[in-house]
Design a protein around this motif. Structure first.
Motif, PDB file in Angstrom:
ATOM      1  N   PHE A 138       6.847  88.819  27.465  1.00 27.75           N
ATOM      2  CA  PHE A 138       6.993  89.993  26.597  1.00 27.75           C
ATOM      3  C   PHE A 138       7.042  89.579  25.129  1.00 27.75           C
ATOM      4  O   PHE A 138       6.475  90.245  24.271  1.00 27.75           O
ATOM      5  CB  PHE A 138       8.244  90.795  26.960  1.00 27.75           C
ATOM      6  N   SER A 139       7.709  88.477  24.842  1.00 28.48           N
ATOM      7  CA  SER A 139       7.817  88.005  23.459  1.00 28.48           C
ATOM      8  C   SER A 139       6.507  87.449  22.927  1.00 28.48           C
ATOM      9  O   SER A 139       6.317  87.362  21.719  1.00 28.48           O
ATOM     10  CB  SER A 139       8.886  86.915  23.351  1.00 28.48           C
ATOM     11  N   SER A 140       5.628  87.052  23.814  1.00 23.69           N
ATOM     12  CA  SER A 140       4.336  86.493  23.416  1.00 23.69           C
ATOM     13  C   SER A 140       3.310  87.554  23.070  1.00 23.69           C
ATOM     14  O   SER A 140       2.247  87.236  22.530  1.00 23.69           O
ATOM     15  CB  SER A 140       3.778  85.617  24.540  1.00 23.69           C
ATOM     16  N   GLN A 141       3.617  88.800  23.382  1.00 23.44           N
ATOM     17  CA  GLN A 141       2.668  89.865  23.101  1.00 23.44           C
ATOM     18  C   GLN A 141       2.608  90.126  21.596  1.00 23.44           C
ATOM     19  O   GLN A 141       3.650  90.291  20.956  1.00 23.44           O
ATOM     20  CB  GLN A 141       3.065  91.157  23.812  1.00 23.44           C
ATOM     21  N   ILE A 163      18.231  83.217  20.947  1.00 23.15           N
ATOM     22  CA  ILE A 163      17.852  82.621  19.657  1.00 23.15           C
ATOM     23  C   ILE A 163      16.470  81.999  19.746  1.00 23.15           C
ATOM     24  O   ILE A 163      15.614  82.221  18.875  1.00 23.15           O
ATOM     25  CB  ILE A 163      18.911  81.576  19.214  1.00 23.15           C
ATOM     26  N   SER A 164      16.217  81.247  20.812  1.00 23.14           N
ATOM     27  CA  SER A 164      14.905  80.607  20.968  1.00 23.14           C
ATOM     28  C   SER A 164      13.801  81.650  21.126  1.00 23.14           C
ATOM     29  O   SER A 164      12.679  81.450  20.640  1.00 23.14           O
ATOM     30  CB  SER A 164      14.903  79.636  22.155  1.00 23.14           C
ATOM     31  N   ASP A 165      14.125  82.763  21.755  1.00 18.41           N
ATOM     32  CA  ASP A 165      13.167  83.853  21.925  1.00 18.41           C
ATOM     33  C   ASP A 165      12.769  84.432  20.571  1.00 18.41           C
ATOM     34  O   ASP A 165      11.588  84.683  20.310  1.00 18.41           O
ATOM     35  CB  ASP A 165      13.782  84.932  22.825  1.00 18.41           C
ATOM     36  N   HIS A 169      10.623  81.930  18.749  1.00 17.48           N
ATOM     37  CA  HIS A 169       9.283  81.984  19.347  1.00 17.48           C
ATOM     38  C   HIS A 169       8.464  83.119  18.746  1.00 17.48           C
ATOM     39  O   HIS A 169       7.270  82.975  18.473  1.00 17.48           O
ATOM     40  CB  HIS A 169       9.415  82.130  20.875  1.00 17.48           C
ATOM     41  N   GLN A 170       9.111  84.267  18.515  1.00 12.71           N
ATOM     42  CA  GLN A 170       8.391  85.428  17.988  1.00 12.71           C
ATOM     43  C   GLN A 170       7.889  85.219  16.561  1.00 12.71           C
ATOM     44  O   GLN A 170       6.993  85.934  16.113  1.00 12.71           O
ATOM     45  CB  GLN A 170       9.274  86.674  18.067  1.00 12.71           C
ATOM     46  N   LEU A 171       8.435  84.238  15.848  1.00  9.59           N
ATOM     47  CA  LEU A 171       7.933  83.922  14.510  1.00  9.59           C
ATOM     48  C   LEU A 171       6.480  83.456  14.547  1.00  9.59           C
ATOM     49  O   LEU A 171       5.766  83.563  13.557  1.00  9.59           O
ATOM     50  CB  LEU A 171       8.795  82.827  13.858  1.00  9.59           C
ATOM     51  N   ARG A 173       4.784  89.724  14.810  1.00  2.00           N
ATOM     52  CA  ARG A 173       6.184  89.727  15.262  1.00  2.00           C
ATOM     53  C   ARG A 173       7.021  88.900  14.302  1.00  2.00           C
ATOM     54  O   ARG A 173       6.510  88.155  13.482  1.00  2.00           O
ATOM     55  CB  ARG A 173       6.309  89.144  16.680  1.00  2.00           C
ATOM     56  N   GLY A 174       8.313  89.009  14.450  1.00  3.82           N
ATOM     57  CA  GLY A 174       9.215  88.232  13.621  1.00  3.82           C
ATOM     58  C   GLY A 174      10.556  88.092  14.318  1.00  3.82           C
ATOM     59  O   GLY A 174      10.806  88.706  15.353  1.00  3.82           O
TER      60      GLY A 174
END
Length: 148
Positions: A20-23, A102-104, A107-109, A114-115
């Motif tokens: 989901f975070s990779s989208q 936090i790592s999630d 990752h979104q950066l 995303r941010g």
């Protein structure tokens, strides 16, 4: 075998969160808008004008909370399975889930559009802590019931 299954379930759940975070932002927004639309359509019949209350933002933040609530439950279960109990399982589960939140966000950066948001880390962590507490309360109730 139960330990292996517990590790596998936690790993798969973390992979789902990562997915989901990779989208990219556009894909994530479309998914949220579709979910919001479905919820509003289904609820609008019983609660008129619910669409003015339910927004995409509320749906997104609740999704953060509930996906981490499940991670919290699965994580404390895993730590209990591998022999950590009570305070150690509680502390390790909270630390694990907060670090993953936090790592999630970090990752979104690296995902287009995303941010990272501290607000999301707080929401994710709160969801995990509620899940962990839920697991502990339900476990206590079950143990009391079985001891009677």
């Amino acid at each position: 075998m139960y330990k292996v299954v517990s590790v596998l379930v936690v790993t798969l759940w973390m992979m789902l969160i990562f997915h989901f975070s990779s989208q990219p932002a556009i894909v994530s927004s479309e998914l949220s808008a579709g979910i919001t639309s479905t919820i509003v359509e289904n609820l609008d019949e019983s609660i008129p004008n619910i669409g003015s209350v339910i927004t995409d933002h509320i749906i997104r933040k609740n999704a953060h909370f509930f996906i981490y609530l499940i991670l919290g439950i699965l994580t404390i279960n895993l730590f209990n399975c591998i022999g950590l109990h009570k305070v150690k399982a509680l502390v390790f589960s909270i630390i694990f889930c907060v670090l993953y939140a936090i790592s999630d966000e970090i990752h979104q950066l690296f995902v287009p559009g995303r941010g990272a948001q501290i607000k999301d880390i707080v929401i994710d962590s709160a969801g995990a802590i509620v899940g962990i507490c839920f697991y502990l309360v339900v476990g206590r109730i079950i143990r009391k019931k079985n001891s009677i």
